[in-house]
Enzyme design. Sequence first.
Site, PDB file in Angstrom:
ATOM      1  N   GLY A 171      -0.784  -5.357   0.173  1.00 33.17           N
ATOM      2  CA  GLY A 171      -1.967  -5.333  -0.687  1.00 33.17           C
ATOM      3  C   GLY A 171      -1.741  -6.055  -2.006  1.00 33.17           C
TER       4      GLY A 171
ATOM      5  N   GLU B 122      -2.210  -9.604  -1.225  1.00 35.07           N
ATOM      6  CA  GLU B 122      -3.651  -9.849  -1.020  1.00 35.07           C
ATOM      7  C   GLU B 122      -4.376  -9.951  -2.363  1.00 35.07           C
ATOM      8  OE1 GLU B 122      -4.178  -6.623   1.954  1.00 35.07           O
ATOM      9  OE2 GLU B 122      -5.046  -8.214   3.193  1.00 35.07           O
TER      10      GLU B 122
ATOM     11  N   ALA C 228       0.833  -1.207   0.000  1.00 39.86           N
ATOM     12  CA  ALA C 228       0.000   0.000   0.000  1.00 39.86           C
ATOM     13  C   ALA C 228       0.863   1.250   0.000  1.00 39.86           C
ATOM     14  CB  ALA C 228      -0.892  -0.004   1.233  1.00 39.86           C
TER      15      ALA C 228
ATOM     16  N   GLU D 220       3.137  -5.738   7.032  1.00 37.41           N
ATOM     17  CA  GLU D 220       2.293  -4.750   7.715  1.00 37.41           C
ATOM     18  C   GLU D 220       2.668  -4.494   9.176  1.00 37.41           C
ATOM     19  OE1 GLU D 220       1.291  -6.921   5.517  1.00 37.41           O
ATOM     20  OE2 GLU D 220      -0.271  -6.087   4.238  1.00 37.41           O
TER      21      GLU D 220
END
Length: 697
Positions: free
Chosen positions: A105, A108, A66, A128
């Site tokens: 992300g 993901e 991200a 993260e």
Amino acid sequence: MGEAAQAVTVSRDGDIGLIEIDHPPVNSMNHAVRAGLLEAVEALDADGSVRAIVVHGRGKHFIAGADLSEMDAGPRPPLLHDVLARLEAAAKPVIAALHGTTLGGGAELALASHYRCATRDLSLGFPEVKVGLIPGSGGTVRLPRLAGVKATLDLMVGAQPIGFDAALAAGLVDREISGDVRAAAIAYARELVAGGAPLRRTRDLPVAGPLDAGFFATYRAGLTVAQRKVKAVARVVEAVEAATTGSFDAGLARARELFVESRESVESRALRHLFFAERGASSAARSRTVTSIGVVGAGTMGSGIAISALTAGFDVVLVDLKPEAVGAGRQRITTTFEEQVRKGRLTEGAAAAALGRLTTRDALEALDQVDLVIEAVFENLEVKQSVFGELGRLCRPGAVLATNTSTLDVDAIAAASGRAADVVGMHFFSPANIMRLVEIVRGAASAEDALSTVISVTRRLGKIGVVVGNCYGFVGNRMLYAYGREKELMLLEGAPPERIDRALEAFGMAMGPNAVGDLAGLDIGFHARRGWKDKPKDPRFYRVSDALAEQGRYGQKTGRGFYRYEAGARRGTPDPEVTELIRAEAGRLGVRQREIGDEEIVGRCILALVNEGARILGEGIAASAADIDVVWCNGYGFPRDRGGPMFYADTLGMTEVLSQIRTYARDADARYWEPAPLIIELAARGAAFGSPEGGRS
Ligand code: NAD
């Protein structure tokens, strides 16, 4: 369209739809990418002539996670978990073409795709928790369905990426591809279509593998002490546990709650603040070319600096006037490289190559051709001036001359060289081959390109450079004196050394200040203070440390300091002799002893840092509050999850900071507690160090 159209492009290759993310340099997942992805998936899913969809990241990486710079502002739809739900719901196979960095992300997105192909340079992970967050877009519910609960936890708690082989073994890669990633992924998609490959939605799979009763309790119990202190780690475990107990949607909803909690937390805001602040100094000026570095002084610091420079690929000429010091320095360097080979951190070949670039000499003349000299001789102005006088004469024109002084006047050292424009301070921390911080001291006469050369070398050494102004102790040690001053006063006022250390360690400092003193050696500060002309004229100032040093209690190296050390022990035990010594000194100086609580210990030490930091900012010695935070988190063990002293002050609020300072001015000692003008000004305006008025650039 607009920004979304640029970050994501849609095209077709026959009956294969292609979504390409094009957000240089590393395809970070920002609003434009999310919006573009959603639009692209909807368009291709609706296009009856498209039979499968490939998602590809242009450049060297798939998606590096991200874009953290959007985090503070809060969510702006479409949110990634919604985009991924739409992608997973597509009525035709979605294939992620993974290569290079595939983090957060990006990982993901890979999990929400129906199929994953990857090249061997894959590096896949969930970093993260390093910034106090958890994977919040379905990773915690999808990964257990593909790789199992244990592998999920290990990846997300450990925050270390895995390579291709591990990802393949974990069931995260369906097909190895090579060569042109896009073309290979399209070929794979075509093969899937031809074979009638089913849609394989991760959300419809059961959580992989049976779980023992009590699995999560056992897992939590097995976390390290450090991991247990990280709130994001507890949240990750909870989110993964939720994925195993209810439906996919319930698990995702819980993960979302935990993600939002972590995003709003002080810890995550603090870690994100440091993430940006630690990108290091930069300079617009051109740097001079540096391939060889001379190091003067083969002692503790000189050897450490040489190791760092050799590791980074520089040629190094290490000089000490004493031949035995030259030999000892070379020995220390060799031993360090041997240890690294033994621990598997370096190959034998790399160690041999590094040592092959080392020259050791006992005369400064050996430095006549190097591009940069870093001086690390005794901390004595006359000695340093004489060394710089010689360096100024014998180094080639254009060579940059840096001093590693901790406290001395860089301008006075520069003047002695006769070429002050070439001189810059380069203050490393001990051990110099390990500590990442370098305070880069701009002298009054330092040339911009000399400064920029040092900034660039610091980065090539893998270190974080912070440019600071020239004053006693620069940023770090100047603030350390304010912090230490308060703890020394509180020792006299009756707080035992171990109480002070415990309180500050509970606040989060890596080590209490008395234990640090014993580790560093109390003789060092003792000698440094003797050479400090403007030190406060206060007989209580550092009196306890000085009294210990006067008795030869230098700390760990003599087995006694603030604490007593059994042979070989690194942790000391309280020593009644020290209690007695402190009591006697307090009596002699007329200091009344009393019980001092943890709150006062932490308050006085930390606010002394904040107040001095604010002066440093006001004087322009540091360019921003964030720079000060980087210095304290990387050089002095300030807790990262509090973001540094200035960030911490902002979390208290400037009115509270000012009110506490005024309380200490009244109850402790007014001479040390005059509020910095910047604090008064910011409090009056309701501003913070981190707001633009506070100096953050
Ligand atoms: P040290 O005593 O271990 O080493 C100093 C070396 O310099 C000795 O080997 C000595 O022989 C050599 N030397 C002295 N005069 C010389 C000369 N004229 N020419 C060539 N060599 C000479 O000291 P250190 O701890 O490595 O500290 C060196 C410098 O680094 C000091 O300025 C110190 O303030 C600074 N520093 C030290 C630390 C630390 O924690 N030790 C941290 C940051 C900065």
